[in-house]
Design a protein around this motif. Structure first.
Motif, PDB file in Angstrom:
ATOM      1  N   HIS A   1      -6.310  -3.587  20.765  1.00 55.74           N
ATOM      2  CA  HIS A   1      -7.416  -2.739  21.208  1.00 55.74           C
ATOM      3  C   HIS A   1      -8.083  -3.311  22.452  1.00 55.74           C
ATOM      4  O   HIS A   1      -8.980  -2.684  23.013  1.00 55.74           O
ATOM      5  CB  HIS A   1      -8.457  -2.594  20.092  1.00 55.74           C
TER       6      HIS A   1
ATOM      7  N   ALA B   1      -5.400   2.146   1.672  1.00 53.67           N
ATOM      8  CA  ALA B   1      -4.699   3.262   2.297  1.00 53.67           C
ATOM      9  C   ALA B   1      -5.343   3.678   3.617  1.00 53.67           C
ATOM     10  O   ALA B   1      -4.906   4.634   4.241  1.00 53.67           O
ATOM     11  CB  ALA B   1      -4.659   4.444   1.335  1.00 53.67           C
TER      12      ALA B   1
ATOM     13  N   ASN C   1      -8.214   3.908  16.199  1.00 53.91           N
ATOM     14  CA  ASN C   1      -7.980   3.561  14.802  1.00 53.91           C
ATOM     15  C   ASN C   1      -7.379   4.756  14.089  1.00 53.91           C
ATOM     16  O   ASN C   1      -7.879   5.866  14.178  1.00 53.91           O
ATOM     17  CB  ASN C   1      -9.294   3.192  14.086  1.00 53.91           C
TER      18      ASN C   1
ATOM     19  N   SER D   1       0.229   1.099  13.653  1.00 46.56           N
ATOM     20  CA  SER D   1       0.799   0.211  12.641  1.00 46.56           C
ATOM     21  C   SER D   1       1.915   0.910  11.876  1.00 46.56           C
ATOM     22  O   SER D   1       2.954   0.322  11.583  1.00 46.56           O
ATOM     23  CB  SER D   1      -0.284  -0.260  11.667  1.00 46.56           C
TER      24      SER D   1
ATOM     25  N   SER E   1       0.828  -1.192   0.000  1.00 44.03           N
ATOM     26  CA  SER E   1       0.000   0.000   0.000  1.00 44.03           C
ATOM     27  C   SER E   1       0.870   1.253   0.000  1.00 44.03           C
ATOM     28  O   SER E   1       0.499   2.267  -0.563  1.00 44.03           O
ATOM     29  CB  SER E   1      -0.941  -0.011   1.198  1.00 44.03           C
ATOM     30  N   ARG E   2       2.072   1.140   0.605  1.00 42.09           N
ATOM     31  CA  ARG E   2       2.913   2.304   0.615  1.00 42.09           C
ATOM     32  C   ARG E   2       3.474   2.605  -0.767  1.00 42.09           C
ATOM     33  O   ARG E   2       3.467   3.732  -1.232  1.00 42.09           O
ATOM     34  CB  ARG E   2       4.082   2.088   1.583  1.00 42.09           C
TER      35      ARG E   2
ATOM     36  N   ALA F   1      -4.485   6.032  14.754  1.00 38.94           N
ATOM     37  CA  ALA F   1      -3.601   6.824  15.613  1.00 38.94           C
ATOM     38  C   ALA F   1      -2.146   6.758  15.131  1.00 38.94           C
ATOM     39  O   ALA F   1      -1.347   7.635  15.433  1.00 38.94           O
ATOM     40  CB  ALA F   1      -3.690   6.329  17.053  1.00 38.94           C
TER      41      ALA F   1
ATOM     42  N   GLU G   1      -2.012  -6.408  16.725  1.00 43.47           N
ATOM     43  CA  GLU G   1      -3.324  -7.007  16.990  1.00 43.47           C
ATOM     44  C   GLU G   1      -3.312  -8.528  16.792  1.00 43.47           C
ATOM     45  O   GLU G   1      -4.075  -9.060  15.989  1.00 43.47           O
ATOM     46  CB  GLU G   1      -4.391  -6.358  16.100  1.00 43.47           C
TER      47      GLU G   1
ATOM     48  N   GLY H   1     -10.793  -5.412  15.361  1.00 44.92           N
ATOM     49  CA  GLY H   1      -9.722  -4.455  15.095  1.00 44.92           C
ATOM     50  C   GLY H   1     -10.121  -3.013  15.319  1.00 44.92           C
ATOM     51  O   GLY H   1      -9.465  -2.117  14.840  1.00 44.92           O
TER      52      GLY H   1
ATOM     53  N   ALA I   1       0.821  10.975   9.536  1.00 38.68           N
ATOM     54  CA  ALA I   1       0.439   9.823  10.353  1.00 38.68           C
ATOM     55  C   ALA I   1       1.200   9.804  11.676  1.00 38.68           C
ATOM     56  O   ALA I   1       0.660   9.417  12.705  1.00 38.68           O
ATOM     57  CB  ALA I   1       0.680   8.520   9.597  1.00 38.68           C
TER      58      ALA I   1
ATOM     59  N   GLY J   1      -9.019  -0.451  11.222  1.00 39.75           N
ATOM     60  CA  GLY J   1     -10.366  -0.231  11.727  1.00 39.75           C
ATOM     61  C   GLY J   1     -11.241   0.491  10.721  1.00 39.75           C
ATOM     62  O   GLY J   1     -12.441   0.213  10.594  1.00 39.75           O
ATOM     63  N   ASN J   2     -10.638   1.415  10.012  1.00 38.20           N
ATOM     64  CA  ASN J   2     -11.421   2.161   9.034  1.00 38.20           C
ATOM     65  C   ASN J   2     -11.776   1.309   7.817  1.00 38.20           C
ATOM     66  O   ASN J   2     -12.825   1.511   7.206  1.00 38.20           O
ATOM     67  CB  ASN J   2     -10.684   3.434   8.616  1.00 38.20           C
TER      68      ASN J   2
HETATM   69  N1  LIG Z   1      -0.276   3.466   2.758  1.00 38.29           N
HETATM   70  C1  LIG Z   1      -0.924   4.519   3.241  1.00 38.29           C
HETATM   71  N2  LIG Z   1      -1.257   5.542   2.422  1.00 38.29           N
HETATM   72  C2  LIG Z   1      -1.895   6.624   2.904  1.00 38.29           C
HETATM   73  N3  LIG Z   1      -2.252   6.782   4.189  1.00 38.29           N
HETATM   74  C3  LIG Z   1      -1.959   5.797   5.057  1.00 38.29           C
HETATM   75  C4  LIG Z   1      -1.283   4.613   4.619  1.00 38.29           C
HETATM   76  N4  LIG Z   1      -1.108   3.807   5.694  1.00 38.29           N
HETATM   77  C5  LIG Z   1      -1.668   4.454   6.744  1.00 38.29           C
HETATM   78  N5  LIG Z   1      -2.160   5.659   6.364  1.00 38.29           N
HETATM   79  C6  LIG Z   1      -2.828   6.635   7.243  1.00 38.29           C
HETATM   80  O1  LIG Z   1      -1.996   6.869   8.370  1.00 38.29           O
HETATM   81  C7  LIG Z   1      -2.787   6.974   9.548  1.00 38.29           C
HETATM   82  C8  LIG Z   1      -2.291   5.978  10.587  1.00 38.29           C
HETATM   83  O2  LIG Z   1      -2.606   4.661  10.173  1.00 38.29           O
HETATM   84  P1  LIG Z   1      -2.196   3.354  10.981  1.00 38.29           P
HETATM   85  O3  LIG Z   1      -2.474   2.186  10.083  1.00 38.29           O
HETATM   86  O4  LIG Z   1      -0.828   3.499  11.532  1.00 38.29           O
HETATM   87  O5  LIG Z   1      -3.251   3.357  12.178  1.00 38.29           O
HETATM   88  P2  LIG Z   1      -3.419   2.345  13.403  1.00 38.29           P
HETATM   89  O6  LIG Z   1      -3.133   3.095  14.639  1.00 38.29           O
HETATM   90  O7  LIG Z   1      -2.659   1.102  13.165  1.00 38.29           O
HETATM   91  O8  LIG Z   1      -4.995   2.069  13.314  1.00 38.29           O
HETATM   92  P3  LIG Z   1      -5.853   0.715  13.482  1.00 38.29           P
HETATM   93  O9  LIG Z   1      -6.083   0.490  14.915  1.00 38.29           O
HETATM   94  O10 LIG Z   1      -7.154   1.049  12.800  1.00 38.29           O
HETATM   95  O11 LIG Z   1      -5.119  -0.385  12.789  1.00 38.29           O
HETATM   96  C9  LIG Z   1      -4.225   6.779   9.117  1.00 38.29           C
HETATM   97  O12 LIG Z   1      -4.808   8.056   8.979  1.00 38.29           O
HETATM   98  C10 LIG Z   1      -4.135   6.104   7.779  1.00 38.29           C
HETATM   99  O13 LIG Z   1      -5.225   6.463   6.971  1.00 38.29           O
END
Ligand SMILES: Nc1ncnc2c1ncn2[C@@H]1O[C@H](COP(=O)(O)OP(=O)(O)OP(=O)(O)O)[C@@H](O)[C@H]1O
Ligand SMILES: [Mg+2]
Lengths: 320, 495
Positions: B199, B391, B39, B44, A6-7, B41, B167, B421, B19, B395-396
């Motif tokens: 979570h 992207a 979600n 990941s 995705s990155r 935050a 998770e 999640g 992010a 959770g989203n």
């Molecule tokens: N490949 C990407 N391209 C664009 N935006 C991204 C990408 N990966 C993550 N983001 C954005 O970065 C932010 C942090 O995402 P991240 O996946 O780290 O959240 P998380 O804390 O692991 O959440 P969750 O508990 O839902 O898994 C989010 O706003 C997400 O939309």
């Protein structure tokens, strides 16, 4: 590896989308510089004429690749359709029925291999490989190995006639591509094709009848192959039991060169058009700059292979 | 003491989204360091930087005191940093053992030493508390819990010094979770450092030595686990209070009209047997069971993804046969327990949402408009339906899977782990969406292996074990213990 994908996906997508266009431009510039006869209106007409049959066939192949399947029978299907049309004409079937029958036969055989893949789970490369033997066998059986010269008049017109100075063949090819594009872009079926290729399980969960989609794209591929055959005999002036057999690699190659993913869900007709032009310009240009005639196939092969590697590198991440 | 790994002022942006906004973070050998946050935050993202998955970021990283910049996951692995991703990367076609030893199978000469590989895999799984898993069988034969297990076993056996778990328990049953937590503690006592994202705050407070809270790309606090509790964590995560559901007070409801969904003697071999069930409009029925109890398979079958061997499914009195397409037409909606199977990560949100409705909703403009509306309803962040699903944070993504079914209110909503999640706040949001749907007349079957989810939302609770419904609660107090007991008791008896 989902995260990594995705990155890099945006970059990769960009590269994947644009690389074929750059390749095409580079080839045009290269041959334009090294050959005087390349940059003429007449030569561009030649190129279009040379890829027209591939374009008709490639339209169907694009559908098939988008669902992550493959069709290895298209060239034999084209041969068979040409033979059937000529055979029926020789047998005094009133026109235009020979053409209709030829297209129906091709479509029907496409449906058989499609159904075998969709409903029985036989991998498409296998079902279409077997089907290519059947189609080839039928061509041989009908002709007894001879060359048939009784062609439907419509085939002759579309295959070698002109209207307002433009070859009918090129017009048929353009129309086929256009219809294919409109179906993929602006119909529900087209969306189902993309989504089925992108993730068949998810498509099924959203109520898409993915088996039917797969069966149908194989019918479409067989139909466009048949159309290429019916028009193609008009261009060749005869139907032989092996007339178009050599087109398989070029037809699939053109679609892949354009950037349609072998893993489904990504690509389309605009990509195929670029791929066709790359192949056409390459073939034509190599003739112009008088490279060793025996090296032509080698060079084309190397470029196709490079395109495949590229295709897998950027689209293949899906698999990891 | 020097930390095993240290991040200093790490920042990461994705296009316009920041992010991570300057994170300082330390992990020591021998500690379990939990990472919590809403979600999106950035949990990941931060871990992907640690594991070399994201090589382009601002800020410094030091491992064993030496500054370093990882270029790819392999480099991280060679240094002893292993990550178990939120979205599993197992190969269901390969055997369990091959999945564990992926890429480094034991060999004899040049060929894979299958006997040794199977034997070692068996030993490892036994040590992890899963002696019953047959390592020769394809992983795909097993439920998600075992997929997760294979990933964990892979990291453990790779000899990693720092193991990141994103998770890991979201697909595990309570028993499996308990075993995993024991394992995590054991690994830490052997001197390994564990970063643990979850979570489930209960798990986190039980297993962690220290807890770092992220909010909106920033570190809010790092706390000792013994000196904090769930409500403080939630306050730090969300900036507000949230409710917890350890128990529920069920009130018997007067059922109106005829049931919309009736199952009679529904049977699918190796999954469930003789299921009788009636769902009424407007109620949320919780179907609780451990992984492998057949509850997910039941929902799947009702949606038409598998044929029952015997019995009947009726929707509004009409027998239902045939696949998902017919089910959707009859007003049945379904969310699968694993979002990966249900979503097109490489396609924009709006195409994911509109796919079942294309016969009356086709064309990017109309699809976008409809998608915008329903994604707003589920609180998608960022609220951009043109972005690719891949992207979004985990959770989203799940919210997208649910949003699809808000386009046309279904008669029956089969929701398998709809809150998997999700953070506490988002869970609440999703459960209140289910409630709104029920209030509008939908019959909701909430299928879950998380007692909290069931207790938070259900009007009536059924418990499945070994393919049968073993308990039903319609009124009075129900607790988490009662559910787990009902589900596990039966399992132990027949195991
Ligand atoms: N490949 C990407 N391209 C664009 N935006 C991204 C990408 N990966 C993550 N983001 C954005 O970065 C932010 C942090 O995402 P991240 O996946 O780290 O959240 P998380 O804390 O692991 O959440 P969750 O508990 O839902 O898994 C989010 O706003 C997400 O939309
Ligand atoms: Mg995450």
């Amino acid at each position: 590896m989902a995260e990594k994908r995705s990155r890099t996906s945006r970059l990769a997508e960009r590269a994947r989308e644009l690389a074929p266009v750059w390749t095409l431009l580079a080839l045009i510039v290269f041959f334009g510089v090294y050959s005087e006869s390349f940059f003429t209106l007449e030569n561009f007409g030649n190129i279009l004429n040379q890829v027209a049959l591939l374009a008709i066939m490639g339209t169907g192949i694009t559908f098939v690749l988008l669902t992550a399947q493959i069709d290895l029978s298209v060239s034999y299907m084209a041969t068979l359709a040409g033979v059937v049309a000529a055979y029926a004409t020789a047998g005094h079937l009133p026109q235009p029925w020979p053409i209709v029958v030829a297209l129906l036969v091709a479509s029907f055989l496409g449906w058989i291999s499609g159904a075998a893949t969709a409903y029985l789970g036989i991998p498409s490369f296998m079902s279409t490989l077997a089907m290519s033997l059947i189609a080839s066998g039928l061509s041989l059986y009908l002709t007894r190995g001879r060359i048939l010269f009784d062609l439907p008049p419509l085939s002759k017109t579309l295959g070698s006639g002109r209207i307002f100075g433009v070859k009918w063949l090129v017009i048929v090819a353009a129309l086929t591509l256009l219809v294919g594009h409109l179906v993929l872009r602006y119909t529900r079926f087209g969306r189902y094709v993309y989504m089925t290729g992108a993730n068949p399980k998810a498509a099924e969960l959203a109520g898409v009848n993915t088996r039917r989609v797969v069966a149908w794209v194989m019918v479409i591929a067989a139909f466009t192959a048949g159309l290429a055959g019916v028009v193609g005999i008009g261009r060749l002036g005869s139907a032989t039991p092996t007339a178009f057999d050599g087109m398989l690699i070029d037809a699939i190659g053109a679609v892949v060169l354009g950037g349609t993913s072998l893993f489904g869900g990504v690509g389309g007709i605009p990509q195929t058009v670029v791929g066709l032009l790359i192949l056409g310009v390459l073939r034509n240009g190599l003739d112009q700059v008088s490279v060793n005639i025996y090296a032509k196939t080698l060079i084309t092969g190397i470029i196709l292979f490079a395109a495949l590697v590229f295709n897998i590198l950027f689209a293949g991440k899906k698999e990891s | 003491m020097e930390p095993l790994l240290r991040l200093t002022q790490v920042k990461k942006r994705f296009g316009g989204i920041e992010a991570l906004k300057g994170i300082d973070f330390e992990v020591f050998a021998g500690e379990v360091h939990a990472l919590v946050g809403e979600n999106g935050a950035g949990k990941s993202t931060m871990m992907k930087i640690l594991a070399g998955v994201i090589p382009d970021y601002e800020g410094e990283m030091a491992y064993r005191g030496r500054p370093l910049r990882l270029k790819n996951p392999k480099e991280a692995l060679d240094l002893g940093i292993a990550m178990i991703h939120q979205e599993l990367s197992v190969m269901p076609e390969l055997s369990v053992a091959e999945n564990i030893f992926l890429g480094r199978q034991p060999t004899r000469g040049r060929v894979v030493d299958w006997r040794r590989m199977f034997a070692e895999a068996r030993r490892i799984l036994e040590a992890l508390g899963y002696p019953h898993v047959e390592v020769e069988r394809p992983l795909g034969d097993y439920p998600l819990g075992v997929h997760q297990l294979a990933e964990i076993a892979r990291a453990v056996t790779s000899g990693a010094e720092l193991i990141i778990m994103d998770e890991p328990t979201s697909a595990l049953s309570p028993m499996e979770t308990e075993r995993l937590l024991e394992l995590v503690r054991r690994l830490a006592s052997q001197g390994k450092a564990i970063v643990y994202i979850s979570h489930f705050l209960e798990e986190v407070t039980a297993v962690a030595d220290r807890i770092t809270v992220l909010r909106d790309g920033r570190k809010v606090a790092t706390l000792r686990a013994g000196e904090t509790d769930k409500s403080e964590l939630v306050r730090l995560m969300l900036g507000k209070e949230a409710r917890f559901f350890e128990r529920a007070e069920l009130v018997a409801r007067a059922r109106e009209g005829r049931p919309v969904l009736e199952l009679s003697a529904l049977t699918r071999p190796r999954a469930f047997e003789g299921i009788d069930l009636a769902l009424y409009p407007g109620e949320i029925v919780g179907l609780y069971g451990l992984i492998g109890s057949g509850h997910f398979e039941l929902a799947e079958t009702v949606f038409g993804l598998a044929r029952p061997a015997a019995g009947q499914i009726r929707v509004a009195g009409k027998p239902l046969r045939g696949g998902p397409r017919q089910a959707i037409r009859e007003g049945i909606a379904y969310v699968p327990p694993s979002r990966r199977t249900g979503l097109f990560l490489e396609k924009p949100v709006y195409q994911n949402v509109s796919l079942p409705w294309l016969d009356r909703l086709f064309g990017p403009a109309r699809e976008l408009a409809a998608a915008r509306e329903v994604t707003q309803e589920v609180g998608l962040r960022p609220p951009d339906p043109a972005r690719n699903v891949g992207a979004f944070s985990g959770g989203n993504q799940q919210k997208v899977a649910i949003a699809r079914w808000l386009i046309e209110p279904p008669k029956v909503f089969l929701a398998s782990e709809p809150t998997r999640g999700m953070d506490v706040g988002a869970k609440d949001e999703v459960l209140s969406i289910l409630r709104r749907m029920a209030d509008a007349g939908t019959a909701v079957l909430l299928v879950s292996s998380e007692p909290e989810t069931i207790l938070a939302a259900a009007d009536r609770i059924l418990v499945m074990a070994k393919g049968r419904i073993v308990a039903e609660y319609t009124s009075g107090e129900v607790t988490k213990e009662m559910l787990v007991h009902a589900a596990a008791g039966e399992l132990r008896k027949s195991a």
